[in-house]
Write a protein that holds these residues in place. Structure first.
Motif, PDB file in Angstrom:
ATOM      1  N   ASP A  43       0.756  -1.030  -0.008  1.00  0.00           N
ATOM      2  CA  ASP A  43       0.061  -0.009  -0.011  1.00  0.00           C
ATOM      3  C   ASP A  43       0.820   1.173   0.095  1.00  0.00           C
ATOM      4  OD1 ASP A  43      -1.992  -1.893   0.317  1.00  0.00           O
ATOM      5  OD2 ASP A  43      -2.331  -1.459   2.231  1.00  0.00           O
ATOM      6  N   THR A  44       2.047   1.194  -0.548  1.00  0.00           N
ATOM      7  CA  THR A  44       2.985   2.161  -0.254  1.00  0.00           C
ATOM      8  C   THR A  44       3.110   3.119  -1.675  1.00  0.00           C
ATOM      9  OG1 THR A  44       4.890   0.850  -1.193  1.00  0.00           O
ATOM     10  CG2 THR A  44       4.368   1.001   1.129  1.00  0.00           C
ATOM     11  N   TYR A  45       2.391   2.823  -2.592  1.00  0.00           N
ATOM     12  CA  TYR A  45       2.554   3.534  -3.977  1.00  0.00           C
ATOM     13  C   TYR A  45       1.572   4.770  -3.793  1.00  0.00           C
ATOM     14  CZ  TYR A  45       4.904  -0.641  -5.749  1.00  0.00           C
ATOM     15  OH  TYR A  45       5.401  -1.770  -5.962  1.00  0.00           O
ATOM     16  N   THR A  46       2.155   5.801  -4.594  1.00  0.00           N
ATOM     17  CA  THR A  46       1.064   6.740  -4.824  1.00  0.00           C
ATOM     18  C   THR A  46       0.987   7.067  -6.177  1.00  0.00           C
ATOM     19  OG1 THR A  46       2.707   8.723  -4.784  1.00  0.00           O
ATOM     20  CG2 THR A  46       1.727   8.081  -2.594  1.00  0.00           C
ATOM     21  N   TRP A  47      -0.250   7.576  -6.686  1.00  0.00           N
ATOM     22  CA  TRP A  47      -0.494   7.865  -8.212  1.00  0.00           C
ATOM     23  C   TRP A  47      -0.956   9.163  -8.375  1.00  0.00           C
ATOM     24  CZ3 TRP A  47      -0.336   4.312 -12.265  1.00  0.00           C
ATOM     25  CH2 TRP A  47      -0.776   4.836 -13.615  1.00  0.00           C
ATOM     26  N   TRP A  48      -0.492   9.822  -9.271  1.00  0.00           N
ATOM     27  CA  TRP A  48      -0.594  11.294  -9.583  1.00  0.00           C
ATOM     28  C   TRP A  48      -2.021  11.534 -10.121  1.00  0.00           C
ATOM     29  CZ3 TRP A  48       1.439  15.829  -8.599  1.00  0.00           C
ATOM     30  CH2 TRP A  48       1.040  16.967  -9.258  1.00  0.00           C
ATOM     31  N   ASP A  49      -2.696  12.674  -9.812  1.00  0.00           N
ATOM     32  CA  ASP A  49      -3.994  13.010 -10.251  1.00  0.00           C
ATOM     33  C   ASP A  49      -3.786  14.150 -10.890  1.00  0.00           C
ATOM     34  OD1 ASP A  49      -7.359  12.296  -9.672  1.00  0.00           O
ATOM     35  OD2 ASP A  49      -6.948  14.664 -10.203  1.00  0.00           O
ATOM     36  N   SER A  50      -3.893  14.272 -12.328  1.00  0.00           N
ATOM     37  CA  SER A  50      -3.626  15.155 -12.979  1.00  0.00           C
ATOM     38  C   SER A  50      -4.786  16.448 -13.050  1.00  0.00           C
ATOM     39  CB  SER A  50      -3.777  14.907 -14.656  1.00  0.00           C
ATOM     40  OG  SER A  50      -3.432  16.033 -15.182  1.00  0.00           O
ATOM     41  N   TYR A  99      -3.592  -1.733  -1.991  1.00  0.00           N
ATOM     42  CA  TYR A  99      -3.499  -3.203  -2.648  1.00  0.00           C
ATOM     43  C   TYR A  99      -4.784  -3.874  -2.291  1.00  0.00           C
ATOM     44  CZ  TYR A  99      -2.260  -7.921  -3.602  1.00  0.00           C
ATOM     45  OH  TYR A  99      -2.334  -9.238  -3.885  1.00  0.00           O
ATOM     46  N   GLU A 100      -5.537  -4.505  -3.271  1.00  0.00           N
ATOM     47  CA  GLU A 100      -6.727  -5.100  -2.960  1.00  0.00           C
ATOM     48  C   GLU A 100      -6.613  -6.541  -3.014  1.00  0.00           C
ATOM     49  OE1 GLU A 100      -9.073  -3.724  -1.479  1.00  0.00           O
ATOM     50  OE2 GLU A 100      -8.968  -1.704  -2.071  1.00  0.00           O
ATOM     51  N   GLY A 101      -5.582  -7.247  -3.893  1.00  0.00           N
ATOM     52  CA  GLY A 101      -5.726  -8.662  -3.950  1.00  0.00           C
ATOM     53  C   GLY A 101      -5.247  -9.224  -5.432  1.00  0.00           C
ATOM     54  N   GLU A 102      -5.468 -10.445  -5.790  1.00  0.00           N
ATOM     55  CA  GLU A 102      -4.852 -11.025  -7.031  1.00  0.00           C
ATOM     56  C   GLU A 102      -6.039 -11.128  -7.881  1.00  0.00           C
ATOM     57  OE1 GLU A 102      -1.766 -13.736  -7.034  1.00  0.00           O
ATOM     58  OE2 GLU A 102      -0.715 -13.025  -5.517  1.00  0.00           O
ATOM     59  N   GLU A 103      -6.204 -10.952  -9.195  1.00  0.00           N
ATOM     60  CA  GLU A 103      -7.296 -11.514  -9.975  1.00  0.00           C
ATOM     61  C   GLU A 103      -6.802 -12.183 -11.194  1.00  0.00           C
ATOM     62  OE1 GLU A 103     -10.230  -8.721 -10.557  1.00  0.00           O
ATOM     63  OE2 GLU A 103     -10.860  -8.159  -8.445  1.00  0.00           O
ATOM     64  N   ASP A 104      -7.617 -12.746 -11.932  1.00  0.00           N
ATOM     65  CA  ASP A 104      -7.403 -13.318 -13.281  1.00  0.00           C
ATOM     66  C   ASP A 104      -7.809 -12.524 -14.520  1.00  0.00           C
ATOM     67  OD1 ASP A 104      -6.107 -15.903 -15.021  1.00  0.00           O
ATOM     68  OD2 ASP A 104      -8.134 -14.986 -15.538  1.00  0.00           O
ATOM     69  N   LEU A 105      -7.080 -11.834 -15.498  1.00  0.00           N
ATOM     70  CA  LEU A 105      -7.381 -11.055 -16.356  1.00  0.00           C
ATOM     71  C   LEU A 105      -6.997 -11.659 -17.568  1.00  0.00           C
ATOM     72  CD1 LEU A 105      -9.029  -8.378 -17.445  1.00  0.00           C
ATOM     73  CD2 LEU A 105      -6.698  -7.257 -17.342  1.00  0.00           C
ATOM     74  N   GLN A 106      -8.000 -12.378 -18.267  1.00  0.00           N
ATOM     75  CA  GLN A 106      -7.838 -13.307 -19.591  1.00  0.00           C
ATOM     76  C   GLN A 106      -6.536 -14.001 -19.407  1.00  0.00           C
ATOM     77  OE1 GLN A 106      -8.204 -10.727 -23.107  1.00  0.00           O
ATOM     78  NE2 GLN A 106      -9.805  -9.448 -22.292  1.00  0.00           N
ATOM     79  N   GLY A 107      -6.521 -15.062 -18.460  1.00  0.00           N
ATOM     80  CA  GLY A 107      -5.260 -15.705 -18.377  1.00  0.00           C
ATOM     81  C   GLY A 107      -4.037 -15.092 -17.563  1.00  0.00           C
ATOM     82  N   MET A 108      -3.886 -13.886 -17.477  1.00  0.00           N
ATOM     83  CA  MET A 108      -2.984 -13.161 -16.787  1.00  0.00           C
ATOM     84  C   MET A 108      -3.186 -13.050 -15.407  1.00  0.00           C
ATOM     85  SD  MET A 108      -1.587 -10.475 -19.791  1.00  0.00           S
ATOM     86  CE  MET A 108      -0.252  -9.996 -18.614  1.00  0.00           C
ATOM     87  N   ASN A 109      -2.242 -13.141 -14.615  1.00  0.00           N
ATOM     88  CA  ASN A 109      -2.328 -12.902 -13.113  1.00  0.00           C
ATOM     89  C   ASN A 109      -2.185 -11.592 -12.750  1.00  0.00           C
ATOM     90  OD1 ASN A 109      -2.592 -13.681 -10.001  1.00  0.00           O
ATOM     91  ND2 ASN A 109      -0.490 -12.976 -10.155  1.00  0.00           N
ATOM     92  N   VAL A 110      -3.008 -10.765 -12.174  1.00  0.00           N
ATOM     93  CA  VAL A 110      -2.938  -9.415 -11.974  1.00  0.00           C
ATOM     94  C   VAL A 110      -3.242  -8.670 -10.618  1.00  0.00           C
ATOM     95  CG1 VAL A 110      -3.453  -8.844 -14.382  1.00  0.00           C
ATOM     96  CG2 VAL A 110      -5.267  -8.697 -12.642  1.00  0.00           C
ATOM     97  N   TYR A 111      -2.596  -7.751 -10.260  1.00  0.00           N
ATOM     98  CA  TYR A 111      -2.691  -7.283  -8.858  1.00  0.00           C
ATOM     99  C   TYR A 111      -3.912  -5.876  -9.213  1.00  0.00           C
ATOM    100  CZ  TYR A 111       1.370  -9.225  -7.012  1.00  0.00           C
ATOM    101  OH  TYR A 111       2.357 -10.264  -6.655  1.00  0.00           O
ATOM    102  N   LYS A 112      -4.881  -5.866  -8.129  1.00  0.00           N
ATOM    103  CA  LYS A 112      -5.668  -5.066  -8.115  1.00  0.00           C
ATOM    104  C   LYS A 112      -5.461  -4.022  -7.224  1.00  0.00           C
ATOM    105  CE  LYS A 112     -10.843  -4.426  -7.349  1.00  0.00           C
ATOM    106  NZ  LYS A 112     -12.274  -4.988  -6.979  1.00  0.00           N
ATOM    107  N   PHE A 113      -5.446  -2.604  -7.651  1.00  0.00           N
ATOM    108  CA  PHE A 113      -5.175  -1.589  -6.548  1.00  0.00           C
ATOM    109  C   PHE A 113      -6.356  -0.726  -6.665  1.00  0.00           C
ATOM    110  CE2 PHE A 113      -0.846  -3.211  -7.630  1.00  0.00           C
ATOM    111  CZ  PHE A 113      -0.221  -3.027  -6.447  1.00  0.00           C
ATOM    112  N   THR A 114      -6.729   0.139  -5.662  1.00  0.00           N
ATOM    113  CA  THR A 114      -7.886   1.306  -5.999  1.00  0.00           C
ATOM    114  C   THR A 114      -7.052   2.504  -5.096  1.00  0.00           C
ATOM    115  OG1 THR A 114      -8.621   0.422  -3.611  1.00  0.00           O
ATOM    116  CG2 THR A 114      -9.568  -0.414  -5.331  1.00  0.00           C
ATOM    117  N   GLN A 115      -7.520   3.676  -5.765  1.00  0.00           N
ATOM    118  CA  GLN A 115      -7.219   4.757  -5.066  1.00  0.00           C
ATOM    119  C   GLN A 115      -8.405   5.824  -5.031  1.00  0.00           C
ATOM    120  OE1 GLN A 115      -5.951   7.715  -7.995  1.00  0.00           O
ATOM    121  NE2 GLN A 115      -3.985   8.278  -6.488  1.00  0.00           N
TER     122      GLN A 115
END
Length: 346
Positions: free
Chosen positions: A153-160, A170-186
């Motif tokens: 949970d240490t990342y920051t994202w610039w809001d233009s 960080y919210e967890g792992e998910e599958d996206l069309q066969g790819m393992n991805v990380y889900k993040f929210t802001q």
């Protein structure tokens, strides 16, 4: 020493393979895990049922809202910035247009010069970074997460829109069309970011009421689906709300839940699925396999050399000539001798 040649060869091969494993990890991977300088991509975010202020008709409206973002890298400027700063810098030019009715005048638009670290994705303050031609100092992530993204949970994202970075969770792992991805929210809290002159009748005034200056407020909740190997955002949703406020009255400016179009997501997955797999092998699989194999061969060579070294050579057979040489007779020079006629065939 020939008996030690085979162990030496085995240990030499093992050392070579072990070195290759280390080179994959500490040489090849850092040179591959960088964003390209000549990036050229287009991403489309769409909401089929957005609520917005229709500036063309000066009244609230609704309908499909499409935002198209184009990014073009500037290799020459990037290389020059790298020389000036001593860092691995990428400079990308970004243009974004939001359209709600398909005419030639967009609902909103902006241009930006983005300057960031090619490995981490973090903003770098230098080299002409700007928004709509005005200099801006950014921080946090701008267009992507770092290579080898971590579930933290240490990342920051610039809001233009607001011009400020906010934490990413960080919210967890998910599958996206066969790819393992990380889900993040802001979450971007409701923030005043601009003012605009609008007709006074929009805020409860008479039809001929003079124009008033209304403050514009904005909030957003972003959801990112990120490939942890490359750090690329494969899919994104923005739950955004904007409103005008004046004298206790509010006017809806924008309410939308926009997401990458299926075509954009498909293109992202198609482009980065193989790249992610190859980069993962260079980062972890190849170094692990080569290191294990190299160590095994080195140990095998050492063990073989110890086994060979402990073997004793057979004692040489020594003839006993105490009774004299069987051909030349007694070895005593003073002993009486007689010719051996049998040697001459006599």
């Amino acid at each position: 020493m020939r008996k030690f040649l085979l162990p030496a060869i085995i240990m030499g091969v093992g050392a070579f393979i072990l070195t290759m494993g280390l080179l994959f990890k500490f040489y090849a991977y850092p040179r591959l895990a960088v964003v390209p300088l000549d990036q050229n991509t287009t991403q489309v975010v769409q909401d089929p049922d957005a609520q917005f202020f229709d500036a063309d008709n000066v009244k609230p409206g609704s309908g499909e809202l499409t935002t198209t973002a184009r990014i073009i890298g500037d290799p020459e400027a990037s290389e020059q910035a790298a020389e000036e700063t001593g860092r691995d810098v990428a400079i990308w030019n970004s243009g974004q247009v939001s359209d709600n009715n398909g005419d030639n005048i967009p609902m909103d638009g902006s241009t930006e010069v983005l300057v960031f670290d090619r490995h981490t994705g973090e903003a770098i303050n230098c080299c002409g970074e700007s928004k709509n031609g005005e200099e801006v100092k950014r921080d946090g992530l701008l267009v992507k997460f770092p290579f080898d993204t971590q579930p933290v949970d240490t990342y920051t994202w610039w809001d233009s829109t607001v011009g400020k970075s906010f934490p990413v969770k960080y919210e967890g792992e998910e599958d996206l069309q066969g790819m393992n991805v990380y889900k993040f929210t802001q979450e971007v809290p409701t923030t005043k970011y601009s003012s605009r002159e609008l007709p006074g009748n929009l805020f409860g005034g008479e039809p001929d009421a003079p124009a008033v200056t209304a403050d514009r407020y904005y909030s957003n909740k972003r959801t990112f689906w990120v490939d942890p190997v490359t750090g690329v955002v494969l899919d994104r949703v923005e739950d955004q709300k904007q409103e005008f406020r004046h004298d206790g009255q509010t006017l809806n400016a924008l309410e939308t839940t926009s997401r990458f179009t299926p075509e954009t997501v498909d293109k992202n997955v198609e482009e980065y699925k193989s790249k992610s797999s190859l980069l993962s092998m260079v980062q972890t699989t190849f170094p692990l396999v080569f290191t294990i194999l190299g160590v095994v061969l080195i140990l095998a060579g050492l063990l073989l050399s110890l086994i060979i070294g402990r073997r004793r050579d057979p004692e040489p057979v020594r003839a006993d000539y105490r009774d004299g040489d069987p051909v030349f007779g007694p070895s005593n020079p003073d002993a009486e001798t007689s010719p051996r006629r049998d040697l001459r065939g006599h």
